[in-house]
Design an enzyme around this catalytic site. Structure first.
Site, mmCIF file in Angstrom:
data_model
loop_
_atom_site.group_PDB
_atom_site.id
_atom_site.type_symbol
_atom_site.label_atom_id
_atom_site.label_comp_id
_atom_site.label_asym_id
_atom_site.label_seq_id
_atom_site.Cartn_x
_atom_site.Cartn_y
_atom_site.Cartn_z
ATOM 1 N N ASP A 1 0.855 -1.183 0.000
ATOM 2 C CA ASP A 1 0.000 0.000 0.000
ATOM 3 C C ASP A 1 0.889 1.231 0.000
ATOM 4 O OD1 ASP A 1 -2.957 0.748 0.205
ATOM 5 O OD2 ASP A 1 -1.997 2.128 1.600
ATOM 6 N N GLN A 2 0.333 2.294 -0.537
ATOM 7 C CA GLN A 2 1.082 3.533 -0.634
ATOM 8 C C GLN A 2 0.135 4.695 -0.405
ATOM 9 O OE1 GLN A 2 2.714 4.757 -4.566
ATOM 10 N NE2 GLN A 2 4.670 4.537 -3.509
#
Length: 191
Positions: free
Chosen positions: A70-71
């Site tokens: 995830d970012q």
């Protein structure tokens, strides 16, 4: 051991291909909004989302090695998500221009008797640009599906004065330096 990327992202898949490993992609179908409403700090949220994505696929394929990621963008105590449209992309970029923000990239690797995470922090300082320049950029790169509303692997690099990161590959979605270490500890031979 089967390797699965818990993501349908073409960016992450392209990065993982660089390691020369055979893998497949699976959609983790995780409801991210539930965790986003939990009030977690940005790095904790990114790590939990990466873990939940990996766990969702690992439940279906318990003998596989699964990579979740995830970012998110943290800016002035606010998390900026994917803008979803060109107009919102320009608005996000107007907020960021001339200032520094943090891109947080988290990965989780799960396998039989293996679970480790890593969080990469990248500091980005955007140049001072006017709205017309930002509109031109957004029209070209169409970054409406990218956290922060830019694609550094394309013309988005022109928006920045400086970038500080221990692993520049994290900017695109997978910190490959640490991912290589995690996969090696999990039992894969690289290279």
């Amino acid at each position: 051991m089967k390797l699965i990327l818990a993501s349908t992202s073409p960016y992450r898949a392209s990065q993982l291909e660089r390691l020369g490993l055979a893998f497949e992609q699976q959609d983790p179908q995780v409801d991210e909004e539930i965790l986003k409403q939990a009030g977690l700090a940005p790095a904790d949220l990114a790590e939990q989302l990466a873990l939940e994505k990996a766990r969702a696929i690992h439940k279906r394929f318990p003998e596989a090695l699964v990579i979740g990621g995830d970012q998110l963008v943290s800016f002035e105590d606010t998390i900026l998500g994917k803008p979803g449209s060109n107009a919102r992309a320009v608005q996000q970029l107007l907020q960021l221009q001339g200032k520094t923000h943090e891109l947080i990239t988290a990965i989780a690797v799960l396998g039989p008797a293996f679970e480790e995470t890593h969080i990469n922090h990248t500091q980005l300082t955007m140049r001072q640009l006017d709205e017309t320049a930002l509109q031109r950029y957004v029209e070209f790169d169409e970054p409406w599906n990218c956290a922060g509303a830019y694609k550094l692997e394309s013309r988005g690099i022109t928006l920045f004065e400086s970038i500080q990161s221990s692993d520049h590959s994290a900017i695109t979605g997978l910190p490959l330096i640490e991912l290589t270490s995690l996969l090696t500890r999990a039992g894969l031979e690289i290279p």
